[in-house]
Design an enzyme around this catalytic site. Sequence first.
Site, PDB file in Angstrom:
ATOM      1  N   ASN A  76       0.818  -1.206   0.000  1.00 59.14           N
ATOM      2  CA  ASN A  76       0.000   0.000   0.000  1.00 59.14           C
ATOM      3  C   ASN A  76       0.855   1.259   0.000  1.00 59.14           C
ATOM      4  O   ASN A  76       0.357   2.349   0.252  1.00 59.14           O
ATOM      5  CB  ASN A  76      -0.951  -0.004   1.191  1.00 59.14           C
ATOM      6  CG  ASN A  76      -2.229  -0.749   0.845  1.00 59.14           C
ATOM      7  OD1 ASN A  76      -2.636  -0.784  -0.323  1.00 59.14           O
ATOM      8  ND2 ASN A  76      -2.847  -1.360   1.831  1.00 59.14           N
TER       9      ASN A  76
ATOM     10  N   SER B  45     -20.834   8.615  -0.213  1.00 59.12           N
ATOM     11  CA  SER B  45     -20.605   9.591   0.851  1.00 59.12           C
ATOM     12  C   SER B  45     -20.951  10.992   0.384  1.00 59.12           C
ATOM     13  O   SER B  45     -20.790  11.343  -0.783  1.00 59.12           O
ATOM     14  CB  SER B  45     -19.147   9.537   1.300  1.00 59.12           C
ATOM     15  OG  SER B  45     -18.292   9.750   0.209  1.00 59.12           O
TER      16      SER B  45
ATOM     17  N   GLU C  34     -23.434   8.394   4.411  1.00 59.38           N
ATOM     18  CA  GLU C  34     -22.347   7.833   5.222  1.00 59.38           C
ATOM     19  C   GLU C  34     -21.774   8.757   6.301  1.00 59.38           C
ATOM     20  O   GLU C  34     -20.588   8.681   6.615  1.00 59.38           O
ATOM     21  CB  GLU C  34     -21.199   7.326   4.314  1.00 59.38           C
ATOM     22  CG  GLU C  34     -21.660   6.359   3.239  1.00 59.38           C
ATOM     23  CD  GLU C  34     -20.535   5.870   2.310  1.00 59.38           C
ATOM     24  OE1 GLU C  34     -19.369   5.909   2.729  1.00 59.38           O
ATOM     25  OE2 GLU C  34     -20.840   5.457   1.186  1.00 59.38           O
TER      26      GLU C  34
ATOM     27  N   TYR D 292       1.930   7.368   1.128  1.00 58.03           N
ATOM     28  CA  TYR D 292       2.774   8.164   0.227  1.00 58.03           C
ATOM     29  C   TYR D 292       3.046   9.501   0.900  1.00 58.03           C
ATOM     30  O   TYR D 292       2.218   9.984   1.665  1.00 58.03           O
ATOM     31  CB  TYR D 292       2.116   8.375  -1.135  1.00 58.03           C
ATOM     32  CG  TYR D 292       0.808   9.119  -1.101  1.00 58.03           C
ATOM     33  CD1 TYR D 292       0.769  10.520  -1.149  1.00 58.03           C
ATOM     34  CD2 TYR D 292      -0.398   8.441  -1.003  1.00 58.03           C
ATOM     35  CE1 TYR D 292      -0.430  11.203  -1.108  1.00 58.03           C
ATOM     36  CE2 TYR D 292      -1.602   9.117  -0.954  1.00 58.03           C
ATOM     37  CZ  TYR D 292      -1.609  10.500  -1.007  1.00 58.03           C
ATOM     38  OH  TYR D 292      -2.809  11.168  -0.960  1.00 58.03           O
TER      39      TYR D 292
ATOM     40  N   ARG E 157       1.178  11.129   3.768  1.00 57.38           N
ATOM     41  CA  ARG E 157      -0.065  10.420   4.048  1.00 57.38           C
ATOM     42  C   ARG E 157       0.226   9.025   4.593  1.00 57.38           C
ATOM     43  O   ARG E 157       0.890   8.217   3.940  1.00 57.38           O
ATOM     44  CB  ARG E 157      -0.922  10.331   2.800  1.00 57.38           C
ATOM     45  CG  ARG E 157      -2.303   9.943   3.179  1.00 57.38           C
ATOM     46  CD  ARG E 157      -3.283   9.955   2.052  1.00 57.38           C
ATOM     47  NE  ARG E 157      -4.187   8.846   2.311  1.00 57.38           N
ATOM     48  CZ  ARG E 157      -5.207   8.888   3.140  1.00 57.38           C
ATOM     49  NH1 ARG E 157      -5.493   9.991   3.779  1.00 57.38           N
ATOM     50  NH2 ARG E 157      -5.962   7.829   3.338  1.00 57.38           N
TER      51      ARG E 157
ATOM     52  N   ASP F 171     -18.959  -1.848  -2.392  1.00 53.48           N
ATOM     53  CA  ASP F 171     -17.800  -1.241  -3.052  1.00 53.48           C
ATOM     54  C   ASP F 171     -16.603  -2.176  -3.068  1.00 53.48           C
ATOM     55  O   ASP F 171     -16.246  -2.746  -2.044  1.00 53.48           O
ATOM     56  CB  ASP F 171     -17.386   0.034  -2.296  1.00 53.48           C
ATOM     57  CG  ASP F 171     -18.456   1.109  -2.352  1.00 53.48           C
ATOM     58  OD1 ASP F 171     -19.158   1.196  -3.373  1.00 53.48           O
ATOM     59  OD2 ASP F 171     -18.577   1.866  -1.370  1.00 53.48           O
TER      60      ASP F 171
ATOM     61  N   HIS G 280     -18.827  -0.675  -7.057  1.00 56.26           N
ATOM     62  CA  HIS G 280     -18.111   0.545  -7.453  1.00 56.26           C
ATOM     63  C   HIS G 280     -16.595   0.313  -7.403  1.00 56.26           C
ATOM     64  O   HIS G 280     -16.090  -0.364  -6.519  1.00 56.26           O
ATOM     65  CB  HIS G 280     -18.504   1.692  -6.517  1.00 56.26           C
ATOM     66  CG  HIS G 280     -17.556   2.833  -6.568  1.00 56.26           C
ATOM     67  ND1 HIS G 280     -17.475   3.671  -7.655  1.00 56.26           N
ATOM     68  CD2 HIS G 280     -16.606   3.260  -5.701  1.00 56.26           C
ATOM     69  CE1 HIS G 280     -16.529   4.577  -7.431  1.00 56.26           C
ATOM     70  NE2 HIS G 280     -15.980   4.345  -6.260  1.00 56.26           N
TER      71      HIS G 280
ATOM     72  N   GLU H  55     -14.756   4.834 -11.754  1.00 57.41           N
ATOM     73  CA  GLU H  55     -14.066   6.113 -11.880  1.00 57.41           C
ATOM     74  C   GLU H  55     -13.611   6.267 -13.324  1.00 57.41           C
ATOM     75  O   GLU H  55     -13.029   5.353 -13.902  1.00 57.41           O
ATOM     76  CB  GLU H  55     -12.851   6.130 -10.950  1.00 57.41           C
ATOM     77  CG  GLU H  55     -12.020   7.384 -11.093  1.00 57.41           C
ATOM     78  CD  GLU H  55     -10.809   7.374 -10.173  1.00 57.41           C
ATOM     79  OE1 GLU H  55     -10.326   6.277  -9.823  1.00 57.41           O
ATOM     80  OE2 GLU H  55     -10.356   8.458  -9.806  1.00 57.41           O
TER      81      GLU H  55
ATOM     82  N   HIS I 119     -12.329  14.768  -6.591  1.00 54.91           N
ATOM     83  CA  HIS I 119     -11.224  15.327  -5.799  1.00 54.91           C
ATOM     84  C   HIS I 119     -11.091  16.828  -6.004  1.00 54.91           C
ATOM     85  O   HIS I 119     -10.313  17.478  -5.338  1.00 54.91           O
ATOM     86  CB  HIS I 119      -9.905  14.656  -6.174  1.00 54.91           C
ATOM     87  CG  HIS I 119      -9.888  13.198  -5.847  1.00 54.91           C
ATOM     88  ND1 HIS I 119      -9.955  12.744  -4.555  1.00 54.91           N
ATOM     89  CD2 HIS I 119      -9.844  12.105  -6.632  1.00 54.91           C
ATOM     90  CE1 HIS I 119      -9.943  11.421  -4.556  1.00 54.91           C
ATOM     91  NE2 HIS I 119      -9.891  11.017  -5.811  1.00 54.91           N
TER      92      HIS I 119
END
Length: 764
Positions: free
Chosen positions: A126, A445, A496, A524, A527, A611, A654, A676, A704
């Site tokens: 990850n 959400s 949500e 990353y 984060r 999802d 999704h 997406e 975003h």
Amino acid sequence: MVLSSVLGFPRIGAKRELKKATESYWAGKSSVEDLLKVGKELRAHNWKLQKDAGVDLIASNDFSYYDQILDASLLFNVIPERYQKYSLPQIDTLFAMGRGLQRPATDSTPAVDVPALEMVKWFDSNYHYVRPTFSHSTTFKLNGQKPVDEYLEAKELGIETRPVLIGPVSYLVLGKADKDSLDLEPISLLEKLLPVYAEVLQKLLDAGAKSIQIDEPVLVLDLDEKVKAAFKTAYSVLAEKVPAAKLILATYFGDVRPNLDAVKGLPVAGVHFDFVRVPEQLDAAVEALSAEQILSVGIIDGRNIWKADLNKAVKFVESAIAKVGKERVIVATSSSLLHTPVDLENETKLDAEIKDWFAFATQKLSEVVIVTKAVNGEDVKAELEANAKSISARASSSITNDAAVQKRVAELGEKDTKRASAFAARLEAQKSLNLPLFPTTTIGSFPQTKEIRVQRQKLNKGEITAEQYEKFIEKEIQDAIKFQEEVGLDVYVHGEPERNDMVQYFGEQLKGFAFTQNGWVQSYGSRYVRPPIIVGDVSRPSPMTVKESKYAQSVSPKPMKGMLTGPVTILRWSFPRNDVSQKVQAQQLAFALRDEVNDLEAAGVTVIQVDEPAIREGLPLREGEERSAYVQWAPESFRIATSGVKDSTQIHSHFCYSDLDPAHIKALDADVVSIEFSKKDDSNYIQNFSDYPNHIGLGLFDIHSPRVPPQSEFEKRIADILAVYPKENLWINPDCGLKTRQWDECRKQLTNMVNAAKVFREKY
Ligand code: GLN
Ligand code: ZN
């Protein structure tokens, strides 16, 4: 004597010091000196920790302010012109490449506006690295000497380290050609790159480095002949130019066997293998090495949080010693420890039984050392006995042995994996939903406002009661529904508001999960994530989402989507167990979710979305058995979760974050999928899902960004899609959930989207 080694240590700090320091620097709240000081302290701390633990070969240059691959790009001057042109200080160029930079002009500096380089997943972890981006004008030259500086910095502290560099072949293969040089094949740059590598190696030698770890993780991927041949070129040139450099070539995360012919005969001092992942490669590895080469035995897992079975590890290393002799073996972590949380000691709330099963990076240092001592004949009897005790306690614990859960998985039959009818019949039954052509919906959400976070904190601190919190959530749901009415959507969501995270929220309610307070791992840059840990057999003690969904459904007569996270995504975004296969863990999760799906249906919820954004990233790195198995069990676990419903219940799924394989999506047999899509600049991508047999919504705007695409832009996008997809199949939706947006932003975005859908409804 056998030496112990650690391939790299987490750099974020036990208390996330690096995040705080970088973010404060980015916000202009602290100086570059402050930031560099924190970096220096972290390095010193980590080296000392390893030295005190008794590790012989400690990595240096494993530190980074953003990403170690990006550091290499800076070091080799692989800096696209769009960043070079601002002549920023080195560290700002690093951050600009990593995260983009937008800054107004000042008296002394011009305005800066440059997006980030592409960021991609680091193998199957990850972690994400910043992709080296090459063009015809790339000129390799040494830009600073970070690896040498950090080696000397450690030396000054009295700590001898083994510098680590990403190897030249991996560095190129993991990169890509820049927009202006699409015909460029990165590997063709090898010969130009090598002199710069030789220069770094020479400098490290001059500084006193006794050996150097050179990472070539691409050796666990499917490689073409050209890349395989590049290893020979690369390492012959380096051996010729810097014959005294003692290189340990490190591979990790997989099986090197298919590429061993590329490794055989390389003029390197030794090779590291990941025997945690692939213990079966020992014989072949030994075979591939010459009688002088070192075998670095990666036997303490760098990717997980479990205590190693030390007795087993000792046996494994002994078997390696039996084959090549003591003087040729090193005991090591399987990979860098970057992928594990820093220190278990900081966990004060873990159940004592479970805590005893864990080893974080700091604890893994001791594990490497104990195994090394054992094979060197030192007395570690007490440590090995204590370890054996906790390994067997875990194996026999009721947490890891839930008979009912195991029975259910063992009895899994075809009936559990298939909807009652095929799609055509389901579609007919779902007409009861009364949906118009081009139904509009969102992905789940709605804005997670500050108010929501404040209320959640208050609940956690006991400042408000559960009833007060529940009332607050109900009010949020009401507002979200009112909003959707005003905007004119067709299928609603509850928004949500009650969820902290799409995996954690479920993990917290499932039996078989544990959570840490400080178990952060770098994803990353600044984060970090704190993954839930699957500690035992998974089951669902009671409904997890029914209360909110039922409430939402009671507020409005419109179809209300129940919203769940799928089994594969929950598995992928958690630390999995290592005593049970991923497949079985996914199946256990799937059954728990199946109960939830069925309960939602029973509560009157007629549309349910499950999802699976992580389904693509679970795909094993290379072709072969493991991958073929995954493409069976991953969609199957989704179907276990969703196939218990009536034909008239509409199942959605999704996906985001990745280039999907349409075949995998098909295998889920969801009635409707949303994908997406809006940021894909490759116009061919639109074709990809055109033979998806069921219904589909390609994301129409980037969630975003606060940008509001005008209605005409939505119409254009829809028209483009309609040129490829049958109109009856098409849904109208955004790319993903709207949790990071503001209400006024998504009101405008969704209004334009809905109005565009209406235009097409008129037309057809
Ligand atoms: N339902 C989730 C949401 O809307 C999906 C999140 C995701 O796919 N990353 O937030
Ligand atoms: Zn998404």
